[in-house]
Design an enzyme around this catalytic site. Structure first.
Site, PDB file in Angstrom:
ATOM      1  CB  SER A  96       0.643  40.771 -14.599  1.00  0.00           C
ATOM      2  OG  SER A  96       0.242  41.895 -14.669  1.00  0.00           O
ATOM      3  NE  ARG A  97       4.755  45.987 -12.802  1.00  0.00           N
ATOM      4  CZ  ARG A  97       5.024  46.023 -14.041  1.00  0.00           C
ATOM      5  NH1 ARG A  97       5.088  45.205 -14.961  1.00  0.00           N
ATOM      6  NH2 ARG A  97       5.259  47.331 -14.948  1.00  0.00           N
ATOM      7  CG  ASP A 115       8.833  37.831 -17.775  1.00  0.00           C
ATOM      8  OD1 ASP A 115       9.967  37.459 -18.053  1.00  0.00           O
ATOM      9  OD2 ASP A 115       8.542  39.157 -18.172  1.00  0.00           O
ATOM     10  CD  GLU A 171      10.526  42.412 -11.498  1.00  0.00           C
ATOM     11  OE1 GLU A 171       9.633  41.100 -11.707  1.00  0.00           O
ATOM     12  OE2 GLU A 171      10.606  43.193 -12.387  1.00  0.00           O
ATOM     13  CG  HIS A 216      10.281  42.296 -15.695  1.00  0.00           C
ATOM     14  ND1 HIS A 216       9.784  43.052 -14.849  1.00  0.00           N
ATOM     15  CD2 HIS A 216       9.473  42.886 -16.984  1.00  0.00           C
ATOM     16  CE1 HIS A 216       8.775  43.795 -15.142  1.00  0.00           C
ATOM     17  NE2 HIS A 216       8.468  43.664 -16.359  1.00  0.00           N
ATOM     18  CD  GLN A 217      13.276  36.213 -21.476  1.00  0.00           C
ATOM     19  OE1 GLN A 217      14.228  35.659 -20.936  1.00  0.00           O
ATOM     20  NE2 GLN A 217      13.090  35.890 -22.658  1.00  0.00           N
ATOM     21  CB  ALA A 218       6.794  39.125 -20.915  1.00  0.00           C
TER      22      ALA A 218
HETATM   23  P1  NAD Z   1      -4.427  46.692 -19.541  1.00  0.00           P
HETATM   24  O1  NAD Z   1      -4.730  47.925 -18.771  1.00  0.00           O
HETATM   25  O2  NAD Z   1      -4.976  46.547 -21.096  1.00  0.00           O
HETATM   26  O3  NAD Z   1      -5.324  45.620 -18.850  1.00  0.00           O
HETATM   27  C1  NAD Z   1      -5.405  45.422 -17.447  1.00  0.00           C
HETATM   28  C2  NAD Z   1      -6.753  44.935 -17.313  1.00  0.00           C
HETATM   29  O4  NAD Z   1      -6.589  44.440 -15.791  1.00  0.00           O
HETATM   30  C3  NAD Z   1      -8.001  45.791 -17.435  1.00  0.00           C
HETATM   31  O5  NAD Z   1      -9.023  45.050 -18.050  1.00  0.00           O
HETATM   32  C4  NAD Z   1      -8.361  46.110 -16.095  1.00  0.00           C
HETATM   33  O6  NAD Z   1      -9.947  46.412 -15.968  1.00  0.00           O
HETATM   34  C5  NAD Z   1      -8.024  44.683 -15.292  1.00  0.00           C
HETATM   35  N1  NAD Z   1      -8.092  45.016 -13.864  1.00  0.00           N
HETATM   36  C6  NAD Z   1      -7.985  46.172 -12.987  1.00  0.00           C
HETATM   37  N2  NAD Z   1      -8.036  45.856 -11.730  1.00  0.00           N
HETATM   38  C7  NAD Z   1      -8.408  44.533 -11.932  1.00  0.00           C
HETATM   39  C8  NAD Z   1      -8.716  43.529 -10.674  1.00  0.00           C
HETATM   40  N3  NAD Z   1      -8.695  44.324  -9.595  1.00  0.00           N
HETATM   41  N4  NAD Z   1      -9.151  42.239 -11.043  1.00  0.00           N
HETATM   42  C9  NAD Z   1      -9.040  41.930 -12.190  1.00  0.00           C
HETATM   43  N5  NAD Z   1      -8.859  42.670 -13.195  1.00  0.00           N
HETATM   44  C10 NAD Z   1      -8.549  43.956 -13.298  1.00  0.00           C
HETATM   45  O7  NAD Z   1      -2.830  46.350 -19.204  1.00  0.00           O
HETATM   46  P2  NAD Z   1      -2.144  45.363 -20.059  1.00  0.00           P
HETATM   47  O8  NAD Z   1      -1.540  46.157 -21.175  1.00  0.00           O
HETATM   48  O9  NAD Z   1      -2.890  44.057 -20.568  1.00  0.00           O
HETATM   49  O10 NAD Z   1      -0.912  45.038 -18.897  1.00  0.00           O
HETATM   50  C11 NAD Z   1      -1.297  43.954 -17.937  1.00  0.00           C
HETATM   51  C12 NAD Z   1      -0.309  43.965 -17.115  1.00  0.00           C
HETATM   52  O11 NAD Z   1       0.822  43.425 -17.639  1.00  0.00           O
HETATM   53  C13 NAD Z   1       0.423  45.498 -16.714  1.00  0.00           C
HETATM   54  O12 NAD Z   1      -0.238  45.824 -15.566  1.00  0.00           O
HETATM   55  C14 NAD Z   1       1.699  45.294 -16.584  1.00  0.00           C
HETATM   56  O13 NAD Z   1       1.720  44.862 -14.880  1.00  0.00           O
HETATM   57  C15 NAD Z   1       2.042  43.986 -17.195  1.00  0.00           C
HETATM   58  N6  NAD Z   1       3.179  44.153 -18.096  1.00  0.00           N
HETATM   59  C16 NAD Z   1       4.288  43.168 -17.904  1.00  0.00           C
HETATM   60  C17 NAD Z   1       5.238  43.472 -18.934  1.00  0.00           C
HETATM   61  C18 NAD Z   1       6.490  42.458 -18.858  1.00  0.00           C
HETATM   62  O14 NAD Z   1       7.492  42.518 -19.464  1.00  0.00           O
HETATM   63  N7  NAD Z   1       6.360  41.267 -18.017  1.00  0.00           N
HETATM   64  C19 NAD Z   1       5.116  44.026 -20.016  1.00  0.00           C
HETATM   65  C20 NAD Z   1       4.048  44.991 -19.912  1.00  0.00           C
HETATM   66  C21 NAD Z   1       2.936  44.822 -18.892  1.00  0.00           C
END
Ligand code: NAD
Length: 338
Positions: A233-234, A258, A263, A295-297
């Site tokens: 995620s982050r 990832d 980073e 960061h390739q996911a």
């Molecule tokens: P999304 O918005 O569909 O889902 C995020 C979920 O997190 C939501 O259900 C939200 O209610 C929940 N949330 C918010 N605050 C919270 C908290 N305090 N505690 C628990 N849950 C909480 O987002 P997504 O598309 O599923 O993406 C999730 C994350 O993945 C993004 O925020 C992004 O940082 C990361 N991401 C990473 C890559 C990568 O290449 N590694 C690519 C895309 C997204």
């Protein structure tokens, strides 16, 4: 529209040019990242296209605004790198690509789980050295193990669906329950219960002030000894120093990431042959039970196509005065960071 594209890699250019072919925006590609030093390159461009590590802070935005930029089109989902308050003050609209690869990210998380569990990364190297010993490669069945998913939006739900296919039990934590996850048999619990009962914990919530260092030493102490943490995620959802301590003590049995807190100094660049100055990152790379990808996911063909198509649709909406569903509006009370 004239669009200045920053942080351009060859693959960005390939997919953006293909998507732009029928539209014919005037794209100019810049390799450097966008920051206060490079923002001057965008003078005269009404639109700037930026990515995750571009620093769209107040001083960058002021230089962009002075040069005539009125639109920032992020070609990513997270927007923790944009000072939305300053953008709003300067009259700069910010749009993003909220979902481009939920399957790709969830599948990558599963790749990390399988590789770490069955030590595929170690076996790959061993076999190439003609070492066919199985010592140290012992894994566990995923069947009937418990996966704790933190953040059950688009990506977290898909991970739940895939892990259900392996026969795993699902625990979940989110501010809002996702009925599709519950329909899979996923059970929403509070974090302490999720920490205490999960064999694998996978993070899929956004980085916000309240999720910063969600995985810290107190959380790790509540987890099952030897469990696995996955973060696609982050980076700053994890306190890396606390995780290193957990790995050293054996409390954490596996770590697959990832993303990494610092980073932006490392990822997306070829630094082979250079001396990495980040001692915390370097320590992480020494553990045999840690798997790091840069960061390739998100990085699938489908995602790059979606990113390009959505970016140009966003630009068209703003250019033609339509409301854009992907506009990020500054909400001072939420102070979202990504
Ligand atoms: P999304 O918005 O569909 O889902 C995020 C979920 O997190 C939501 O259900 C939200 O209610 C929940 N949330 C918010 N605050 C919270 C908290 N305090 N505690 C628990 N849950 C909480 O987002 P997504 O598309 O599923 O993406 C999730 C994350 O993945 C993004 O925020 C992004 O940082 C990361 N991401 C990473 C890559 C990568 O290449 N590694 C690519 C895309 C997204």
């Amino acid at each position: 529209m004239k669009v200045a594209v920053f942080s351009t890699k060859t693959y960005d250019r390939q997919f953006l040019e293909a998507a732009n072919f029928p539209i014919q925006h005037e794209l100019v590609f810049f390799e450097p990242r966008l920051n206060r030093d490079t923002a001057i390159l965008a003078a005269g461009f009404p639109c700037v296209c930026a990515f995750v590590h571009d620093q769209v802070d107040a001083s960058t935005l002021e230089i962009l605004a002075a040069g005539g930029t009125r639109l920032i089109a992020l070609r990513c989902a997270g927007f923790n790198n944009v000072d939305l308050a300053t953008a709003a003050k300067l009259g700069i609209t910010v749009v993003r690509v909220p979902a481009y690869s939920p399957y790709g990210v969830a599948e990558h998380a599963v790749g990390l789980i399988l590789s770490l569990n069955r030590k595929i990364h170690r076996a790959y190297n061993r076999v190439r050295e003609s070492n066919f010993s199985l010592n140290g490669l012992l894994g566990f069945n995923l069947y009937e193990r418990t996966v704790g998913i933190i953040g059950t939006g688009k990506i977290g739900l898909i991970l739940g669906q895939i892990m259900k296919g392996f026969g795993c039990n699902l625990l979940a934590y989110d501010l809002y329950k996702n009925p599709d996850l519950e329909a899979l048999g996923g059970k929403y619990v509070e974090l302490p219960e999720l920490f205490a009962n999960s064999d694998i914990i996978s993070l899929h919530c956004p980085l916000m002030p309240e999720t910063h260092h969600l995985i810290n030493s107190e959380a790790i102490a509540q987890m099952k000894p030897g469990m696995m943490i996955i973060n696609t995620s982050r980076g700053a959802l994890i306190d890396t120093q606390a995780v290193i301590e957990g790995l050293k003590s054996g409390q954490i049995g596996y770590l697959g990431v990832d993303v990494y807190e610092q980073e932006s100094e490392l990822f997306f660049e070829d630094l082979s042959g250079e001396i990495i100055q980040d001692d915390i990152f370097q320590r992480l790379t020494t553990f045999p039970n840690v798997l790091i990808t840069g960061h390739q996911a998100f990085f699938t063909e489908e995602a790059l196509r979606n990113i390009a198509d959505t970016t140009f649709a966003n630009i068209a909406d703003i250019e033609q005065g339509r409301s854009c569903a992907n506009e990020i509006r500054y909400q001072p009370e939420k102070a979202l960071v990504g």
